[in-house]
Design a protein around this motif. Structure first.
Motif, PDB file in Angstrom:
ATOM      1  N   ASN A 170       3.984   7.580   3.349  1.00 39.41           N
ATOM      2  CA  ASN A 170       3.165   7.692   2.392  1.00 39.41           C
ATOM      3  C   ASN A 170       2.718   8.928   2.271  1.00 39.41           C
ATOM      4  O   ASN A 170       1.432   9.166   1.907  1.00 39.41           O
ATOM      5  CB  ASN A 170       2.087   6.755   2.923  1.00 39.41           C
ATOM      6  CG  ASN A 170       2.061   5.510   1.636  1.00 39.41           C
ATOM      7  OD1 ASN A 170       2.954   5.150   1.086  1.00 39.41           O
ATOM      8  ND2 ASN A 170       0.787   4.979   1.768  1.00 39.41           N
ATOM      9  N   THR A 171       3.603  10.062   2.355  1.00 38.06           N
ATOM     10  CA  THR A 171       3.303  11.343   2.029  1.00 38.06           C
ATOM     11  C   THR A 171       3.887  11.907   0.882  1.00 38.06           C
ATOM     12  O   THR A 171       5.112  11.692   0.793  1.00 38.06           O
ATOM     13  CB  THR A 171       3.542  12.348   3.146  1.00 38.06           C
ATOM     14  OG1 THR A 171       2.764  11.828   4.525  1.00 38.06           O
ATOM     15  CG2 THR A 171       3.274  13.824   2.874  1.00 38.06           C
ATOM     16  N   GLN A 205       0.779  -1.298   0.208  1.00 41.74           N
ATOM     17  CA  GLN A 205      -0.095  -0.007   0.200  1.00 41.74           C
ATOM     18  C   GLN A 205       0.892   1.275   0.179  1.00 41.74           C
ATOM     19  O   GLN A 205       0.310   2.362   0.344  1.00 41.74           O
ATOM     20  CB  GLN A 205      -0.833  -0.124   1.155  1.00 41.74           C
ATOM     21  CG  GLN A 205      -2.068  -1.201   1.348  1.00 41.74           C
ATOM     22  CD  GLN A 205      -2.994  -0.981   2.140  1.00 41.74           C
ATOM     23  OE1 GLN A 205      -2.749   0.015   2.907  1.00 41.74           O
ATOM     24  NE2 GLN A 205      -4.105  -1.728   2.115  1.00 41.74           N
ATOM     25  N   PHE A 221      -0.560   5.086  -7.713  1.00 39.06           N
ATOM     26  CA  PHE A 221      -1.412   4.682  -6.611  1.00 39.06           C
ATOM     27  C   PHE A 221      -2.059   3.377  -6.174  1.00 39.06           C
ATOM     28  O   PHE A 221      -2.947   3.091  -7.233  1.00 39.06           O
ATOM     29  CB  PHE A 221      -2.512   5.905  -6.381  1.00 39.06           C
ATOM     30  CG  PHE A 221      -1.862   7.301  -6.397  1.00 39.06           C
ATOM     31  CD1 PHE A 221      -1.391   8.024  -5.286  1.00 39.06           C
ATOM     32  CD2 PHE A 221      -1.902   7.850  -7.712  1.00 39.06           C
ATOM     33  CE1 PHE A 221      -0.928   9.153  -5.396  1.00 39.06           C
ATOM     34  CE2 PHE A 221      -1.584   9.382  -7.706  1.00 39.06           C
ATOM     35  CZ  PHE A 221      -1.066   9.954  -6.657  1.00 39.06           C
ATOM     36  N   VAL A 226       0.419  15.943   0.885  1.00 41.15           N
ATOM     37  CA  VAL A 226      -0.815  15.063   1.026  1.00 41.15           C
ATOM     38  C   VAL A 226      -0.328  13.708   1.442  1.00 41.15           C
ATOM     39  O   VAL A 226       0.606  13.005   0.976  1.00 41.15           O
ATOM     40  CB  VAL A 226      -1.282  15.001  -0.407  1.00 41.15           C
ATOM     41  CG1 VAL A 226      -2.643  13.979  -0.409  1.00 41.15           C
ATOM     42  CG2 VAL A 226      -1.807  16.244  -1.072  1.00 41.15           C
ATOM     43  N   HIS A 227      -1.164  13.412   2.555  1.00 39.83           N
ATOM     44  CA  HIS A 227      -0.482  11.819   3.120  1.00 39.83           C
ATOM     45  C   HIS A 227      -1.858  10.980   2.852  1.00 39.83           C
ATOM     46  O   HIS A 227      -3.138  11.304   2.881  1.00 39.83           O
ATOM     47  CB  HIS A 227      -0.668  12.402   4.748  1.00 39.83           C
ATOM     48  CG  HIS A 227      -0.526  10.977   5.813  1.00 39.83           C
ATOM     49  ND1 HIS A 227       0.434  10.315   5.302  1.00 39.83           N
ATOM     50  CD2 HIS A 227      -1.393  10.232   6.458  1.00 39.83           C
ATOM     51  CE1 HIS A 227       0.639   9.221   6.275  1.00 39.83           C
ATOM     52  NE2 HIS A 227      -0.563   9.299   6.852  1.00 39.83           N
ATOM     53  N   PHE A 228      -1.290   9.901   2.477  1.00 36.82           N
ATOM     54  CA  PHE A 228      -2.195   8.745   2.036  1.00 36.82           C
ATOM     55  C   PHE A 228      -2.493   7.768   2.909  1.00 36.82           C
ATOM     56  O   PHE A 228      -2.802   6.367   2.274  1.00 36.82           O
ATOM     57  CB  PHE A 228      -1.676   8.190   0.714  1.00 36.82           C
ATOM     58  CG  PHE A 228      -1.804   9.309  -0.486  1.00 36.82           C
ATOM     59  CD1 PHE A 228      -2.788   9.366  -1.488  1.00 36.82           C
ATOM     60  CD2 PHE A 228      -0.664  10.341  -0.831  1.00 36.82           C
ATOM     61  CE1 PHE A 228      -2.695  10.339  -2.417  1.00 36.82           C
ATOM     62  CE2 PHE A 228      -0.847  11.144  -1.866  1.00 36.82           C
ATOM     63  CZ  PHE A 228      -1.964  11.112  -2.512  1.00 36.82           C
ATOM     64  N   LEU A 268       3.084   4.208  -2.047  1.00 41.13           N
ATOM     65  CA  LEU A 268       3.069   4.758  -3.454  1.00 41.13           C
ATOM     66  C   LEU A 268       4.430   4.450  -4.017  1.00 41.13           C
ATOM     67  O   LEU A 268       5.347   4.107  -3.401  1.00 41.13           O
ATOM     68  CB  LEU A 268       2.835   6.305  -3.257  1.00 41.13           C
ATOM     69  CG  LEU A 268       1.637   6.529  -2.169  1.00 41.13           C
ATOM     70  CD1 LEU A 268       1.744   8.324  -2.026  1.00 41.13           C
ATOM     71  CD2 LEU A 268       0.597   6.334  -2.933  1.00 41.13           C
ATOM     72  N   VAL A 271      -6.732  10.291   4.979  1.00 41.03           N
ATOM     73  CA  VAL A 271      -6.126  11.199   4.341  1.00 41.03           C
ATOM     74  C   VAL A 271      -6.040  12.704   4.897  1.00 41.03           C
ATOM     75  O   VAL A 271      -6.906  13.012   5.584  1.00 41.03           O
ATOM     76  CB  VAL A 271      -7.089  11.537   2.853  1.00 41.03           C
ATOM     77  CG1 VAL A 271      -6.310  12.784   2.118  1.00 41.03           C
ATOM     78  CG2 VAL A 271      -7.165  10.464   2.022  1.00 41.03           C
ATOM     79  N   LEU A 314      -9.854  12.941  -3.157  1.00 45.09           N
ATOM     80  CA  LEU A 314      -9.270  12.207  -2.012  1.00 45.09           C
ATOM     81  C   LEU A 314      -9.868  12.258  -1.073  1.00 45.09           C
ATOM     82  O   LEU A 314     -10.248  13.177  -0.327  1.00 45.09           O
ATOM     83  CB  LEU A 314      -7.744  12.357  -2.010  1.00 45.09           C
ATOM     84  CG  LEU A 314      -6.813  12.856  -2.904  1.00 45.09           C
ATOM     85  CD1 LEU A 314      -5.273  13.193  -2.493  1.00 45.09           C
ATOM     86  CD2 LEU A 314      -6.677  11.269  -3.867  1.00 45.09           C
ATOM     87  N   VAL A 347      -8.431   5.158   2.107  1.00 45.08           N
ATOM     88  CA  VAL A 347      -8.208   6.013   1.071  1.00 45.08           C
ATOM     89  C   VAL A 347      -9.109   5.781   0.173  1.00 45.08           C
ATOM     90  O   VAL A 347      -8.872   4.737  -0.553  1.00 45.08           O
ATOM     91  CB  VAL A 347      -6.849   6.315   0.928  1.00 45.08           C
ATOM     92  CG1 VAL A 347      -6.656   7.221  -0.209  1.00 45.08           C
ATOM     93  CG2 VAL A 347      -6.154   6.670   2.107  1.00 45.08           C
ATOM     94  N   ILE A 357      -9.607   7.033  -3.724  1.00 41.41           N
ATOM     95  CA  ILE A 357      -9.079   8.041  -4.786  1.00 41.41           C
ATOM     96  C   ILE A 357     -10.113   7.766  -5.927  1.00 41.41           C
ATOM     97  O   ILE A 357     -10.340   6.898  -6.602  1.00 41.41           O
ATOM     98  CB  ILE A 357      -7.648   7.569  -5.215  1.00 41.41           C
ATOM     99  CG1 ILE A 357      -6.716   7.767  -4.107  1.00 41.41           C
ATOM    100  CG2 ILE A 357      -7.272   8.619  -6.480  1.00 41.41           C
ATOM    101  CD1 ILE A 357      -5.374   7.363  -4.347  1.00 41.41           C
TER     102      ILE A 357
END
Length: 387
Positions: free
Chosen positions: A308-309, A61, A175, A384-386, A63, A275, A270, A181, A183
């Motif tokens: 993951n940001t 998971q 992604f 942006v944090h995912f 990116l 998020v 998002l 999350v 998208i």
């Protein structure tokens, strides 16, 4: 080879075969070292391997991205030259792909409208279909051309980012499906935009909306400004982080309902509890490296986790090296100094969208005026944090 050695090797082979055919823990551990495309092929060996591969895929998971810069040795854009090879090495199953390339070297319009020959940039033998085939079936692929590119070289998350206002450059962000999350890609033109369409895309009446990345193309045409306000007005009333820019064109997905040169908007909505987003505006008063770093450092107040940001930089074509007295890479270097383990991606465009805004849990600091979201000669720097 003696008879005892042959018996010993035969016994060892049979033990290995038994383990690889029956012990799921061992198989699963081995499969974590296999790139995803190879993992999908391996999954067809047997039921045990298929189940192990599925469990491994659910853990992937994080990116990933592929980037390229410099002149290509082939007839295609430098990013297209390396993308097919690099995609084979990634450890995730892409659900959404955002690709940005410079508009000078990459003729995105050739993909949308076969009859267009107005631009004399190099024609690529790659088509949208060929690019799509690099990714799994059902993966949403979005392609944008813009005057300049900001990218982090392929490799580690701590690689220093680069600003490319001239020359060949591009990146593809991949992604995966991430728990918590959601998208949602969107793409509207003047014929398809409506309150219902915005609602279906999750852009309005969506309490879980956290971040919207949006890119307007052909906005200089008659009616483009009114169209942009039609998009931004409802978004400005939300608690979401809004960031993006005015780009040259969009080459994927195509809009068959539109004529050549029509304006439109595309982007990513998002949503989800995991998020988080924050952005600051480097306005026209920020004109040296020290001021740029001080402004970027304000993003620290959001306390967004590093893992993951991604960082996003949306800058005016009028900024960059000329704006900073012939100093190159000033704003990208400022970001890297403050966030050394966060990769940065973005563009130089014909206008910027965003403001000072922090979106975290139930706390939101923002401006609620749609006019405050549109800028010139500025840079919008976002995190942006995912999850």
């Amino acid at each position: 080879m003696s008879e005892n050695q042959e018996l010993c090797e035969s016994f060892q082979d049979s033990k290995a075969s038994y383990v690889l055919s029956n012990v799921a823990e061992v198989v699963e551990r081995i499969l974590t070292f296999i790139p995803t495309k190879s993992l999908l092929r391996i999954a067809s060996v047997c039921r045990l391997w298929r189940n192990c591969a599925r469990r491994v895929l659910r853990t992937q998971q994080q990116l990933a991205w592929v980037s390229a810069c410099g002149p290509s040795a082939t007839e295609v854009h430098s990013l297209c030259s390396v993308l097919a090879e690099e995609v084979e090495k990634v450890f995730l199953l892409p659900k959404t792909v955002l690709m940005m390339v410079d508009s000078e070297a990459f003729n995105g319009q050739a993909y949308c409208y076969a009859q267009n020959r107005a631009k004399k940039s190099r024609q690529s033998s790659h088509s949208v279909e060929e690019l799509n085939q690099l990714f799994p079936k059902g993966c949403d692929f979005m392609g944008i051309t813009t005057p300049g590119i900001v990218l982090t070289p392929t490799g580690t998350w701590s690689n220093p980012p680069q600003e490319h206002q001239e020359g060949e450059a591009g990146f593809a962000l991949m992604f995966p499906s991430i728990e918590g999350v959601h998208i949602k890609p969107f793409h509207f033109c003047k014929k398809t935009v409506s309150l219902t369409a915005l609602r279906e895309a999750g852009l309005v009446e969506n309490p879980e909306l956290r971040v919207v990345l949006l890119f307007i193309y052909e906005a200089y045409r008659s009616g483009g400004a009114r169209f942009l306000n039609q998009i931004l007005e409802p978004l400005s009333k939300s608690k979401a982080l809004i960031a993006g820019g005015l780009v040259e064109n969009a080459f994927s997905p195509p809009r068959p309902c539109c004529c050549q040169g029509a304006y439109g908007v595309m982007g990513l909505a998002l949503s989800g509890p995991k998020v988080q987003g924050a952005s600051v505006l480097l306005d026209q008063d920020v004109s040296n490296a020290k001021a740029a770093e001080a402004t970027v450092r304000r993003l620290k107040a959001a306390k967004i986790p590093e893992k993951n940001t991604l960082g996003f930089m949306f800058a005016c074509v009028g900024r960059g090296q000329n704006y900073y007295n012939n100093q190159s890479n000033v704003e990208a270097d400022a970001f890297h100094k403050v966030f050394p383990n966060t990769p940065l991606f973005g563009l130089f465009g014909n206008g910027e969208i965003g403001c000072d805004r922090i979106v975290k849990d139930d706390y939101t600091l923002c401006d609620d005026d749609s006019d405050s979201l549109q800028h010139e000669y500025t840079t919008v720097m976002s995190l942006v944090h995912f999850g």
